[in-house]
Design an enzyme around this catalytic site. Structure first.
Site, PDB file in Angstrom:
ATOM      1  N   TYR A 171     -21.538  12.564 -52.451  1.00 36.94           N
ATOM      2  CA  TYR A 171     -20.970  13.908 -52.539  1.00 36.94           C
ATOM      3  C   TYR A 171     -19.454  13.788 -52.666  1.00 36.94           C
ATOM      4  O   TYR A 171     -18.954  12.932 -53.388  1.00 36.94           O
ATOM      5  CB  TYR A 171     -21.413  14.750 -51.331  1.00 36.94           C
ATOM      6  CG  TYR A 171     -21.228  16.226 -51.562  1.00 36.94           C
ATOM      7  CD1 TYR A 171     -21.809  16.862 -52.659  1.00 36.94           C
ATOM      8  CD2 TYR A 171     -20.465  16.990 -50.694  1.00 36.94           C
ATOM      9  CE1 TYR A 171     -21.636  18.211 -52.890  1.00 36.94           C
ATOM     10  CE2 TYR A 171     -20.284  18.353 -50.909  1.00 36.94           C
ATOM     11  CZ  TYR A 171     -20.861  18.953 -52.011  1.00 36.94           C
ATOM     12  OH  TYR A 171     -20.689  20.284 -52.242  1.00 36.94           O
ATOM     13  N   LYS A 197     -49.608  20.821 -58.348  1.00 40.64           N
ATOM     14  CA  LYS A 197     -49.294  20.281 -59.673  1.00 40.64           C
ATOM     15  C   LYS A 197     -48.197  19.218 -59.557  1.00 40.64           C
ATOM     16  O   LYS A 197     -48.243  18.170 -60.209  1.00 40.64           O
ATOM     17  CB  LYS A 197     -48.820  21.417 -60.578  1.00 40.64           C
ATOM     18  CG  LYS A 197     -48.885  21.094 -62.059  1.00 40.64           C
ATOM     19  CD  LYS A 197     -50.296  21.238 -62.580  1.00 40.64           C
ATOM     20  CE  LYS A 197     -50.347  21.127 -64.085  1.00 40.64           C
ATOM     21  NZ  LYS A 197     -51.691  21.412 -64.605  1.00 40.64           N
TER      22      LYS A 197
END
Length: 751
Positions: free
Chosen positions: A37, A92
């Site tokens: 970051y 899925k």
């Protein structure tokens, strides 16, 4: 509990749901966080600002798919809304990750307006490498997919349309082959005219079915030109309107070669199947109840009915998981702009071809050990077949490159190897050895040649160009078994009962005469024991290597090659080594099969031979001799043996890899312990060759690591023999035989 209660508990158990986000880079230190970051993250941001395609290099975009739904047509549940559809979309994502290592964000959009759905997905284009549309009702699903394909520059795929089309298309290719019918002559009747039925009909045309030979029925009956003119059907159904009299589904099925059911359960009778053409093809894919049950369809005819359903409890399940994970894998890896018709056809053809090949033992076991062989009851691969990934994804990538949809080019041979590595480190390591074997194949004798697994392995060994296999056993039985297995294979056989192998008996007698074996006994051993036959064959130079032990206890299978071939000139002891592969680590474990109570000389020799074996896998060895003591912290006879062996190896000018010991197992494999407490160790990195102090601990250790540590095991690989010999474990699968054949060939090449 019933299935519903079990499913609720499965989803409710902490943490709720089925997916989570995990990091792919270290985040343990202040520097790690600064790289992940602020401030380090600014660097890739600026690079992407200069060139947007760098997002594929610096972010997860290239392996990230958005599964998008509004919940308007969920499974058989109908319009249950966006929120209620979330478990399905998470599921899925599970399938994407499990079968193709693709990461997913599931996106549930609470709106039924196609324009708003399109705009929402368009705004998310920078996030994803591809979009999988899911459970959006017809006809809106057609509009949404068509517009997105035109308006965004990443692949868009509506699985409800195309998944069933592609998988059933693969089944159709093989069913027509088995029924000896030409695609362009098939008369095809559809029951159902929704999204999946229309997409499937379109796809069958792409495969070679004539559009004018397709009769489509909705709940009213046959879709005719008269109905189309009357405005009775929507624009998507109209494309399959036929200039025929109106009629029912029963009328449409009379004389048809193929029935495709994508409608409702129980609407087809045995009489309707009986009215079809000879050797009919029946794809009854309504879920959970097909248009006609499997047993009823089979019983409706005296000839061969080729039957497929959407269910897993009958042969030939048309399961979309055979398609979408691998289609996206190939599309993502070439940074495709779309999933076009050529790519879909490539998927169907790759699946059809795979179904014609020998099925791995692991797949057979997963389906109750029932025979799986190309024919009416096996026309499409099973979803758990690991080969689907590295057959379908390369086919998709190749089709994308040929059709101009790819933004980057791949070397397909290298790509297939990369895909295999996704299935586990063991496949990656074995690929190194198998490629070496293929570069210079050798002749390999396979004892117990009448065993079905040996015959199947021999076929694969020869087919893949790994070696030239010779099956030892009854020639008629071997050839008969190969024919029954449907293998296109003319095996090379050495039949001890009919060939002239007197010289083998003479040689065995010569070697063992002073060990109590008479000439008569030697002749009987050569004729009746394929382990002795194979050992003499290799010792005489008629074969370069030997595999044995598939149906024998390890000691009894090892005895003949030790007696006939023996150890190498500069080696006094053989040893059994396992290669254990973890996600990011490979470890060789010795000795796990041969030496019960080794002294320091044996331990030293085993270490040297295992180091040589590691290098055949392109692994630079770092060896640790294990004990319950660290560098003299306990001093007794047991701890002195590995300590002395380590010292001997350190003083041996032929040993050109780091060795140390005695040490505890965690000391050997944990970098912080080695660098901290034992910074004086010869090992600057964790060991990858672990030599156990005795057979008992070695065998226990490798099995615990395999079962509890999640390691894949390859072996046992026999080291130290004068000629390449490997003894299989009873019950090994065909892939294990093929893998050890590759190792044996590489052993033979070193000479």
């Amino acid at each position: 509990m019933g299935l519903d209660e079990d499913a609720l508990e499965y989803h409710r158990e902490d943490p709720p749901g089925k997916i989570e986000i995990s990091t792919t880079k270290p985040t343990n230190t202040q520097r790690d966080l600064a790289l992940a970051y602020s401030p380090g993250v600014a660097a890739p941001c600026l690079e992407i600002d200069e060139d947007e395609t760098d997002a594929y290099s610096y972010t997860a975009k290239g392996n990230l798919v958005g599964v998008v739904s509004n919940g308007s047509a969920v499974l058989g549940l109908g319009d249950i809304g966006a929120q209620a559809s979330k478990p399905v979309m998470e599921g899925k994502g599970v399938l994407f990750k499990r079968f193709a290592d693709i990461d997913v964000f599931d996106i549930e959009l609470d709106d039924s307006d196609p324009d708003k759905l399109v705009e929402a997905v368009k705004m998310m284009e920078p996030t994803f490498g591809g979009i999988n549309l899911e459970d959006i009702k017809a006809p809106e699903c057609f509009t949404v997919e068509e517009r997105l394909r035109e308006e965004i520059d990443i692949p868009v795929f509506h699985d409800d349309q195309h998944g069933t089309a592609i998988i059933s298309g693969a089944a159709l290719l093989n069913a027509a082959d088995i029924a000896d019918k030409s695609l362009d002559e098939l008369e095809v009747t559809f029951s159902g005219a929704g999204a999946s039925a229309i997409a499937t009909a379109r796809f069958y045309v792409s495969l070679g079915v004539q559009k004018e030979n397709i009769t489509m029925c909705d709940s009213t009956g046959i879709i005719t030109e008269e109905r189309a003119k009357a405005g009775d059907v929507n624009e998507y159904k109209q494309q399959f309107a036929r200039d025929v009299p109106e009629g029912s589904l029963a009328d449409a099925m009379a004389g048809a070669d193929v029935f495709v059911g994508l409608s409702a359960g129980g609407i087809v009778t045995q009489e309707m199947v009986a009215s079809m053409a000879d050797n009919p093809i029946v794809f009854a894919m309504a879920n959970p109840d097909p248009e006609i049950g499997y047993e009823d369809a089979k019983a409706a005819r005296d000839d061969n009915v080729i039957m497929a359903t959407g269910r897993s409890d009958y042969p030939n399940q048309v399961n979309n998981v055979l398609g979408f994970p691998f289609i996206f894998r190939g599309a993502l890896d070439v940074r495709a702009t779309e999933i076009n018709e050529k790519m879909k056809v490539a998927c169907a053809e790759a699946l059809a071809e795979l179904a014609r090949q020998d099925v791995p033992d692991a797949v057979v076991k997963a389906y109750g050990d029932e025979p799986l062989q190309y024919g009416p009851d096996y026309i499409i691969p099973k979803p758990v077949d690991p080969r689907v990934l590295f057959r379908v994804a390369p086919a998709i990538a190749e089709a994308a490159m040929e059709s101009g949809a790819a933004r980057t080019e791949l070397d397909l041979e290298e790509y297939e190897e990369e895909l295999e590595a996704r299935l586990g480190k063991s496949r990656e390591m074995m690929r190194v050895v198998l490629n070496k074997a293929k570069s210079d194949p050798k002749t390999i004798a396979l004892a117990e040649g009448e065993n079905e697994k040996m015959i199947r392995a021999a076929y694969q060994i020869q087919e893949q160009g790994i070696a030239l296999p010779i099956l030892i056993g009854d020639e008629d039985e071997i050839r008969g078994t190969a024919a029954n297995l449907g293998l296109d294979y003319d095996p090379q056989v050495a039949d001890p009962s009919v060939g002239d192998y007197e010289e083998y008996a003479d040689r065995l007698h010569e070697l063992r005469a002073r060990k109590g074996i008479t000439r008569s006994e030697a002749g009987e051993l050569i004729e009746r024991d394929s382990n002795y036959f194979g050992s003499v064959m290799v010792e005489q130079g008629d074969a370069d290597a030997l595999l044995s032990g598939l149906s024998h206890h390890y000691p009894s299978a090892l005895r003949p090659p030790l007696q006939v071939i023996g150890t190498a000139d500069d080696v006094d002891y053989a040893a059994g080594v396992y290669m254990l592969t973890f996600k990011n680590r490979v470890i060789f474990i010795a000795d796990a099969t041969v030496n019960q109570a080794p002294d320091e000389d044996v331990l030293a020799e085993v270490t040297k031979q295992t180091g040589k074996l590691a290098r055949r896998f392109n692994v630079e060895p770092r060896a640790a001799l294990l004990s319950y003591s660290n560098f003299g912290s306990v001093d007794n006879e047991g701890t002195r043996k590995p300590r002395k062996a380590a010292a001997m190896l350190q003083d041996d000018p032929e040993v050109d890899f780091p060795v140390d010991g005695e040490m505890q197992a965690d000391t050997a494999v944990v970098e912080d312990i080695l660098e901290g407490t034992y910074g004086f160790s010869e090992l600057e990195e964790p060991a990858n060759v672990l030599v156990f102090p005795n057979l008992e601990s070695g065998n226990i250790g490798y099995k615990l690591l395999q079962r509890l540590g999640g390691a894949d095991a390859i072996g046992p690989m026999l080291v130290g023999m004068d000629e390449p010999v490997h003894v299989l474990q009873r019950g090994d699968e065909v892939k294990d035989i093929v893998n050890l054949a590759g190792v044996a060939v590489v052993d033979a090449q070193k000479d």
